[in-house]
Design a protein around this motif. Structure first.
Motif, PDB file in Angstrom:
ATOM      1  N   SER A   1      -2.448 -33.968  37.408  1.00 59.76           N
ATOM      2  CA  SER A   1      -3.519 -32.978  37.421  1.00 59.76           C
ATOM      3  C   SER A   1      -4.809 -33.642  36.962  1.00 59.76           C
ATOM      4  O   SER A   1      -4.801 -34.524  36.109  1.00 59.76           O
ATOM      5  CB  SER A   1      -3.179 -31.814  36.499  1.00 59.76           C
ATOM      6  OG  SER A   1      -3.124 -32.263  35.168  1.00 59.76           O
ATOM      7  N   LYS A   2      -5.917 -33.217  37.542  1.00 59.10           N
ATOM      8  CA  LYS A   2      -7.211 -33.759  37.130  1.00 59.10           C
ATOM      9  C   LYS A   2      -7.653 -33.025  35.882  1.00 59.10           C
ATOM     10  O   LYS A   2      -7.920 -31.826  35.925  1.00 59.10           O
ATOM     11  CB  LYS A   2      -8.244 -33.581  38.231  1.00 59.10           C
ATOM     12  CG  LYS A   2      -8.180 -34.622  39.293  1.00 59.10           C
ATOM     13  CD  LYS A   2      -9.458 -34.614  40.071  1.00 59.10           C
ATOM     14  CE  LYS A   2      -9.589 -35.870  40.876  1.00 59.10           C
ATOM     15  NZ  LYS A   2     -10.841 -35.923  41.592  1.00 59.10           N
ATOM     16  N   ASP A   3      -7.708 -33.734  34.778  1.00 55.44           N
ATOM     17  CA  ASP A   3      -8.144 -33.122  33.538  1.00 55.44           C
ATOM     18  C   ASP A   3      -9.650 -32.942  33.549  1.00 55.44           C
ATOM     19  O   ASP A   3     -10.383 -33.729  34.136  1.00 55.44           O
ATOM     20  CB  ASP A   3      -7.752 -33.992  32.347  1.00 55.44           C
ATOM     21  CG  ASP A   3      -6.252 -34.026  32.142  1.00 55.44           C
ATOM     22  OD1 ASP A   3      -5.593 -33.037  32.511  1.00 55.44           O
ATOM     23  OD2 ASP A   3      -5.759 -35.030  31.619  1.00 55.44           O
ATOM     24  N   ALA A   4     -10.108 -31.901  32.865  1.00 54.76           N
ATOM     25  CA  ALA A   4     -11.543 -31.667  32.763  1.00 54.76           C
ATOM     26  C   ALA A   4     -12.166 -32.632  31.767  1.00 54.76           C
ATOM     27  O   ALA A   4     -13.315 -33.023  31.910  1.00 54.76           O
ATOM     28  CB  ALA A   4     -11.815 -30.232  32.348  1.00 54.76           C
ATOM     29  N   ARG A   5     -11.388 -33.054  30.765  1.00 56.34           N
ATOM     30  CA  ARG A   5     -11.905 -33.968  29.739  1.00 56.34           C
ATOM     31  C   ARG A   5     -11.597 -35.411  30.118  1.00 56.34           C
ATOM     32  O   ARG A   5     -10.458 -35.759  30.415  1.00 56.34           O
ATOM     33  CB  ARG A   5     -11.269 -33.670  28.392  1.00 56.34           C
ATOM     34  CG  ARG A   5     -11.695 -32.363  27.835  1.00 56.34           C
ATOM     35  CD  ARG A   5     -12.156 -32.533  26.405  1.00 56.34           C
ATOM     36  NE  ARG A   5     -12.919 -31.383  25.997  1.00 56.34           N
ATOM     37  CZ  ARG A   5     -14.219 -31.431  25.743  1.00 56.34           C
ATOM     38  NH1 ARG A   5     -14.868 -32.550  25.843  1.00 56.34           N
ATOM     39  NH2 ARG A   5     -14.854 -30.362  25.367  1.00 56.34           N
TER      40      ARG A   5
ATOM     41  N   LYS B   1     -16.096 -36.183  27.357  1.00 57.88           N
ATOM     42  CA  LYS B   1     -16.975 -35.163  27.908  1.00 57.88           C
ATOM     43  C   LYS B   1     -16.179 -34.299  28.863  1.00 57.88           C
ATOM     44  O   LYS B   1     -15.165 -34.725  29.415  1.00 57.88           O
ATOM     45  CB  LYS B   1     -18.175 -35.780  28.613  1.00 57.88           C
ATOM     46  CG  LYS B   1     -17.906 -36.335  29.988  1.00 57.88           C
ATOM     47  CD  LYS B   1     -19.193 -36.672  30.697  1.00 57.88           C
ATOM     48  CE  LYS B   1     -18.919 -37.065  32.137  1.00 57.88           C
ATOM     49  NZ  LYS B   1     -20.143 -37.300  32.870  1.00 57.88           N
ATOM     50  N   ASN B   2     -16.643 -33.074  29.050  1.00 55.85           N
ATOM     51  CA  ASN B   2     -16.023 -32.154  29.984  1.00 55.85           C
ATOM     52  C   ASN B   2     -16.672 -32.365  31.348  1.00 55.85           C
ATOM     53  O   ASN B   2     -17.869 -32.167  31.508  1.00 55.85           O
ATOM     54  CB  ASN B   2     -16.216 -30.715  29.509  1.00 55.85           C
ATOM     55  CG  ASN B   2     -15.382 -29.738  30.288  1.00 55.85           C
ATOM     56  OD1 ASN B   2     -15.187 -29.907  31.485  1.00 55.85           O
ATOM     57  ND2 ASN B   2     -14.903 -28.709  29.618  1.00 55.85           N
ATOM     58  N   ARG B   3     -15.888 -32.794  32.307  1.00 56.32           N
ATOM     59  CA  ARG B   3     -16.400 -33.136  33.632  1.00 56.32           C
ATOM     60  C   ARG B   3     -16.977 -31.915  34.353  1.00 56.32           C
ATOM     61  O   ARG B   3     -17.914 -32.035  35.127  1.00 56.32           O
ATOM     62  CB  ARG B   3     -15.275 -33.735  34.461  1.00 56.32           C
ATOM     63  CG  ARG B   3     -15.743 -34.418  35.700  1.00 56.32           C
ATOM     64  CD  ARG B   3     -14.614 -34.971  36.502  1.00 56.32           C
ATOM     65  NE  ARG B   3     -13.582 -35.564  35.662  1.00 56.32           N
ATOM     66  CZ  ARG B   3     -12.454 -36.070  36.120  1.00 56.32           C
ATOM     67  NH1 ARG B   3     -12.210 -36.062  37.394  1.00 56.32           N
ATOM     68  NH2 ARG B   3     -11.560 -36.585  35.322  1.00 56.32           N
ATOM     69  N   ARG B   4     -16.426 -30.745  34.106  1.00 58.44           N
ATOM     70  CA  ARG B   4     -16.904 -29.533  34.787  1.00 58.44           C
ATOM     71  C   ARG B   4     -18.242 -29.059  34.233  1.00 58.44           C
ATOM     72  O   ARG B   4     -19.099 -28.585  34.974  1.00 58.44           O
ATOM     73  CB  ARG B   4     -15.876 -28.424  34.653  1.00 58.44           C
ATOM     74  CG  ARG B   4     -14.613 -28.723  35.409  1.00 58.44           C
ATOM     75  CD  ARG B   4     -13.634 -27.584  35.344  1.00 58.44           C
ATOM     76  NE  ARG B   4     -12.365 -27.996  35.920  1.00 58.44           N
ATOM     77  CZ  ARG B   4     -11.193 -27.724  35.400  1.00 58.44           C
ATOM     78  NH1 ARG B   4     -11.107 -27.021  34.292  1.00 58.44           N
ATOM     79  NH2 ARG B   4     -10.102 -28.141  35.984  1.00 58.44           N
TER      80      ARG B   4
END
Length: 66
Positions: free
Chosen positions: A4-8, A37-40
């Motif tokens: 899964s692509k993590d947001a962090r 960092k949070n990618r979203r």
């Protein structure tokens, strides 16, 4: 199962203004910090003011590629 692509994601911050003379060449951006960092929320490159031990003051540290 697929990953899964993590947001962090972990990012490396490097000093954008410090220049330190070496024996053979001029090295830039010696001071580095590792943070997350949070990618979203922040899709652009991250820039934070952190303390640079080579400049002896707080400078802007920008995100670099791994």
């Amino acid at each position: 199962m697929a990953k899964s692509k993590d947001a962090r994601v972990a990012v490396i911050l490097e000093c954008t203004s410090c220049i330190r003379n070496s024996v053979n060449k001029v090295l830039t951006g010696i001071s580095r910090y590792i943070t997350q960092k949070n990618r979203r929320n922040t899709p652009n490159r991250l820039e934070l003011r952190k303390f640079c031990p080579y400049c002896y003051k707080h400078m802007i540290h920008g995100e670099i590629k791994k």
